[in-house]
Scaffold this motif. Structure first.
Motif, PDB file in Angstrom:
ATOM      1  N   THR A 139       0.842  -1.201   0.000  1.00 55.92           N
ATOM      2  CA  THR A 139       0.000   0.000   0.000  1.00 55.92           C
ATOM      3  C   THR A 139       0.877   1.250   0.000  1.00 55.92           C
ATOM      4  O   THR A 139       0.656   2.170  -0.790  1.00 55.92           O
ATOM      5  CB  THR A 139      -0.929   0.006   1.239  1.00 55.92           C
ATOM      6  N   ASP A 140       1.891   1.257   0.860  1.00 56.21           N
ATOM      7  CA  ASP A 140       2.800   2.413   0.932  1.00 56.21           C
ATOM      8  C   ASP A 140       3.475   2.661  -0.414  1.00 56.21           C
ATOM      9  O   ASP A 140       3.598   3.803  -0.853  1.00 56.21           O
ATOM     10  CB  ASP A 140       3.875   2.192   2.012  1.00 56.21           C
ATOM     11  N   LYS A 141       3.893   1.576  -1.072  1.00 59.14           N
ATOM     12  CA  LYS A 141       4.569   1.695  -2.367  1.00 59.14           C
ATOM     13  C   LYS A 141       3.629   2.346  -3.399  1.00 59.14           C
ATOM     14  O   LYS A 141       4.016   3.268  -4.109  1.00 59.14           O
ATOM     15  CB  LYS A 141       5.004   0.304  -2.847  1.00 59.14           C
ATOM     16  N   TYR A 142       2.385   1.873  -3.446  1.00 58.50           N
ATOM     17  CA  TYR A 142       1.434   2.419  -4.416  1.00 58.50           C
ATOM     18  C   TYR A 142       1.027   3.856  -4.080  1.00 58.50           C
ATOM     19  O   TYR A 142       0.853   4.678  -4.974  1.00 58.50           O
ATOM     20  CB  TYR A 142       0.214   1.511  -4.556  1.00 58.50           C
ATOM     21  N   ILE A 143       0.897   4.163  -2.801  1.00 58.57           N
ATOM     22  CA  ILE A 143       0.569   5.531  -2.380  1.00 58.57           C
ATOM     23  C   ILE A 143       1.703   6.475  -2.826  1.00 58.57           C
ATOM     24  O   ILE A 143       1.448   7.562  -3.346  1.00 58.57           O
ATOM     25  CB  ILE A 143       0.353   5.623  -0.843  1.00 58.57           C
ATOM     26  N   LYS A 144       2.954   6.019  -2.670  1.00 61.60           N
ATOM     27  CA  LYS A 144       4.104   6.830  -3.108  1.00 61.60           C
ATOM     28  C   LYS A 144       4.049   7.070  -4.612  1.00 61.60           C
ATOM     29  O   LYS A 144       4.336   8.168  -5.076  1.00 61.60           O
ATOM     30  CB  LYS A 144       5.414   6.133  -2.750  1.00 61.60           C
ATOM     31  N   SER A 145       3.676   6.040  -5.362  1.00 59.61           N
ATOM     32  CA  SER A 145       3.635   6.241  -6.817  1.00 59.61           C
ATOM     33  C   SER A 145       2.487   7.174  -7.215  1.00 59.61           C
ATOM     34  O   SER A 145       2.610   7.914  -8.185  1.00 59.61           O
ATOM     35  CB  SER A 145       3.613   4.916  -7.578  1.00 59.61           C
ATOM     36  N   VAL A 146       1.384   7.172  -6.462  1.00 63.73           N
ATOM     37  CA  VAL A 146       0.302   8.137  -6.714  1.00 63.73           C
ATOM     38  C   VAL A 146       0.833   9.544  -6.457  1.00 63.73           C
ATOM     39  O   VAL A 146       0.657  10.452  -7.288  1.00 63.73           O
ATOM     40  CB  VAL A 146      -0.938   7.869  -5.813  1.00 63.73           C
ATOM     41  N   GLU A 147       1.509   9.731  -5.314  1.00 65.22           N
ATOM     42  CA  GLU A 147       2.038  11.057  -4.972  1.00 65.22           C
ATOM     43  C   GLU A 147       3.040  11.545  -6.017  1.00 65.22           C
ATOM     44  O   GLU A 147       3.035  12.711  -6.404  1.00 65.22           O
ATOM     45  CB  GLU A 147       2.680  11.029  -3.578  1.00 65.22           C
ATOM     46  N   LYS A 148       3.871  10.626  -6.504  1.00 60.87           N
ATOM     47  CA  LYS A 148       4.872  10.984  -7.515  1.00 60.87           C
ATOM     48  C   LYS A 148       4.181  11.404  -8.814  1.00 60.87           C
ATOM     49  O   LYS A 148       4.541  12.409  -9.429  1.00 60.87           O
ATOM     50  CB  LYS A 148       5.798   9.789  -7.764  1.00 60.87           C
ATOM     51  N   ALA A 149       3.154  10.643  -9.222  1.00 59.70           N
ATOM     52  CA  ALA A 149       2.423  10.965 -10.449  1.00 59.70           C
ATOM     53  C   ALA A 149       1.714  12.315 -10.328  1.00 59.70           C
ATOM     54  O   ALA A 149       1.710  13.116 -11.266  1.00 59.70           O
ATOM     55  CB  ALA A 149       1.414   9.864 -10.767  1.00 59.70           C
ATOM     56  N   VAL A 150       1.121  12.575  -9.159  1.00 61.86           N
ATOM     57  CA  VAL A 150       0.436  13.858  -8.929  1.00 61.86           C
ATOM     58  C   VAL A 150       1.448  15.002  -9.019  1.00 61.86           C
ATOM     59  O   VAL A 150       1.199  16.020  -9.671  1.00 61.86           O
ATOM     60  CB  VAL A 150      -0.286  13.873  -7.555  1.00 61.86           C
ATOM     61  N   GLU A 151       2.608  14.802  -8.392  1.00 64.30           N
ATOM     62  CA  GLU A 151       3.645  15.843  -8.404  1.00 64.30           C
ATOM     63  C   GLU A 151       4.124  16.120  -9.829  1.00 64.30           C
ATOM     64  O   GLU A 151       4.245  17.283 -10.237  1.00 64.30           O
ATOM     65  CB  GLU A 151       4.809  15.372  -7.528  1.00 64.30           C
ATOM     66  N   GLU A 152       4.376  15.049 -10.604  1.00 62.98           N
ATOM     67  CA  GLU A 152       4.863  15.216 -11.977  1.00 62.98           C
ATOM     68  C   GLU A 152       3.827  15.926 -12.840  1.00 62.98           C
ATOM     69  O   GLU A 152       4.160  16.825 -13.610  1.00 62.98           O
ATOM     70  CB  GLU A 152       5.219  13.858 -12.586  1.00 62.98           C
ATOM     71  N   LYS A 153       2.563  15.502 -12.733  1.00 63.10           N
ATOM     72  CA  LYS A 153       1.515  16.104 -13.554  1.00 63.10           C
ATOM     73  C   LYS A 153       1.307  17.577 -13.157  1.00 63.10           C
ATOM     74  O   LYS A 153       1.143  18.436 -14.029  1.00 63.10           O
ATOM     75  CB  LYS A 153       0.202  15.329 -13.417  1.00 63.10           C
ATOM     76  N   SER A 154       1.359  17.875 -11.863  1.00 61.04           N
ATOM     77  CA  SER A 154       1.205  19.253 -11.391  1.00 61.04           C
ATOM     78  C   SER A 154       2.332  20.131 -11.948  1.00 61.04           C
ATOM     79  O   SER A 154       2.099  21.254 -12.389  1.00 61.04           O
ATOM     80  CB  SER A 154       1.211  19.321  -9.872  1.00 61.04           C
ATOM     81  N   LYS A 155       3.560  19.583 -11.927  1.00 63.14           N
ATOM     82  CA  LYS A 155       4.714  20.322 -12.437  1.00 63.14           C
ATOM     83  C   LYS A 155       4.546  20.579 -13.937  1.00 63.14           C
ATOM     84  O   LYS A 155       4.795  21.679 -14.418  1.00 63.14           O
ATOM     85  CB  LYS A 155       5.979  19.501 -12.166  1.00 63.14           C
ATOM     86  N   GLU A 156       4.079  19.547 -14.662  1.00 59.36           N
ATOM     87  CA  GLU A 156       3.868  19.674 -16.107  1.00 59.36           C
ATOM     88  C   GLU A 156       2.826  20.759 -16.398  1.00 59.36           C
ATOM     89  O   GLU A 156       3.007  21.580 -17.291  1.00 59.36           O
ATOM     90  CB  GLU A 156       3.376  18.329 -16.673  1.00 59.36           C
ATOM     91  N   ILE A 157       1.765  20.799 -15.614  1.00 57.64           N
ATOM     92  CA  ILE A 157       0.695  21.792 -15.823  1.00 57.64           C
ATOM     93  C   ILE A 157       1.206  23.206 -15.534  1.00 57.64           C
ATOM     94  O   ILE A 157       0.902  24.146 -16.256  1.00 57.64           O
ATOM     95  CB  ILE A 157      -0.533  21.468 -14.939  1.00 57.64           C
ATOM     96  N   MET A 158       1.994  23.360 -14.474  1.00 58.97           N
ATOM     97  CA  MET A 158       2.446  24.685 -14.082  1.00 58.97           C
ATOM     98  C   MET A 158       3.606  25.217 -14.926  1.00 58.97           C
ATOM     99  O   MET A 158       3.927  26.392 -14.885  1.00 58.97           O
ATOM    100  CB  MET A 158       2.838  24.704 -12.591  1.00 58.97           C
ATOM    101  N   THR A 159       4.230  24.342 -15.744  1.00 57.24           N
ATOM    102  CA  THR A 159       5.322  24.775 -16.616  1.00 57.24           C
ATOM    103  C   THR A 159       4.732  25.544 -17.791  1.00 57.24           C
ATOM    104  O   THR A 159       3.891  25.028 -18.521  1.00 57.24           O
ATOM    105  CB  THR A 159       6.120  23.570 -17.146  1.00 57.24           C
ATOM    106  N   VAL A 160       5.154  26.789 -17.935  1.00 62.22           N
ATOM    107  CA  VAL A 160       4.598  27.637 -19.014  1.00 62.22           C
ATOM    108  C   VAL A 160       5.399  27.426 -20.272  1.00 62.22           C
ATOM    109  O   VAL A 160       6.591  27.348 -20.261  1.00 62.22           O
ATOM    110  CB  VAL A 160       4.628  29.123 -18.609  1.00 62.22           C
TER     111      VAL A 160
END
Length: 183
Positions: A162-183
């Motif tokens: 569960t911890d491993k999958y939760i970490k991968s969710v957090e990583k995916a959210v962080e990457e997608k957020s960074k991609e969205i905020m990059t102008v």
């Protein structure tokens, strides 16, 4: 991996896969052909994905070009895109359809990041629900002559998973957020 854990691992992986396909369909200011993944075109009475009725390319960073294999499909493809939630009006020159993605405003980017984070939270909840189901199933094993130590070990392994999958969710959210905020 223990057979009893494999089921839960597969369910958690499906949750991650679903989230990633969700994220792929979120517009980040750049043209991404995956925004068309869920759009179906009426192809001789059969709902068919756009990728199967034409060639989808990204000739410029903010443009998707669709070249239908049959010219008669141009109107159908345009109608399907207009009816979808892509939010872009297609233009055509009789041979190809172009979707030009406008620059995202700062406010729109922040809204998209909020949406991504919400989807991330929903997926974490789904993963935790899978863990809870697993723990419930393991507790029932006690009635079937499975030792407490084995049940404890299964629960610990499920928690690590569960911890491993939760970490991968957090990583995916962080990457997608960074991609969205990059102008």
């Amino acid at each position: 991996m223990n057979e009893k854990l494999k089921v839960y691992d597969e369910k958690m992986q499906k949750t991650i896969d679903h989230m990633e396909s969700d994220f792929a369909s979120i517009r980040a200011g750049r043209a991404n052909p995956h925004v068309l993944d869920k759009i179906k075109v009426d192809y001789y009475g059969t709902p068919t994905p756009i990728q199967q009725v034409g060639n989808v390319t990204v000739p410029e960073p903010r443009m998707i070009q669709i070249a239908p294999w049959e010219k008669t499909l141009i109107k159908e493809i345009e109608k399907a895109i207009m009816a979808s939630d892509v939010g872009i009006t297609p233009s055509n020159d009789g041979a190809v359809i172009r979707l030009v993605f406008p620059e995202l405003t700062e406010e729109r980017r922040k809204d998209l990041v909020k949406e991504v984070k919400k989807k991330g939270e929903d997926n974490k909840v789904a993963i935790r629900n899978i863990r809870r189901d697993g723990n419930d199933a393991f507790k029932k094993l006690a009635k079937e002559d499975v030792s407490e130590d084995e049940i404890k070990k299964l629960e610990e392994d499920l928690q690590k998973m569960t911890d491993k999958y939760i970490k991968s969710v957090e990583k995916a959210v962080e990457e997608k957020s960074k991609e969205i905020m990059t102008v």
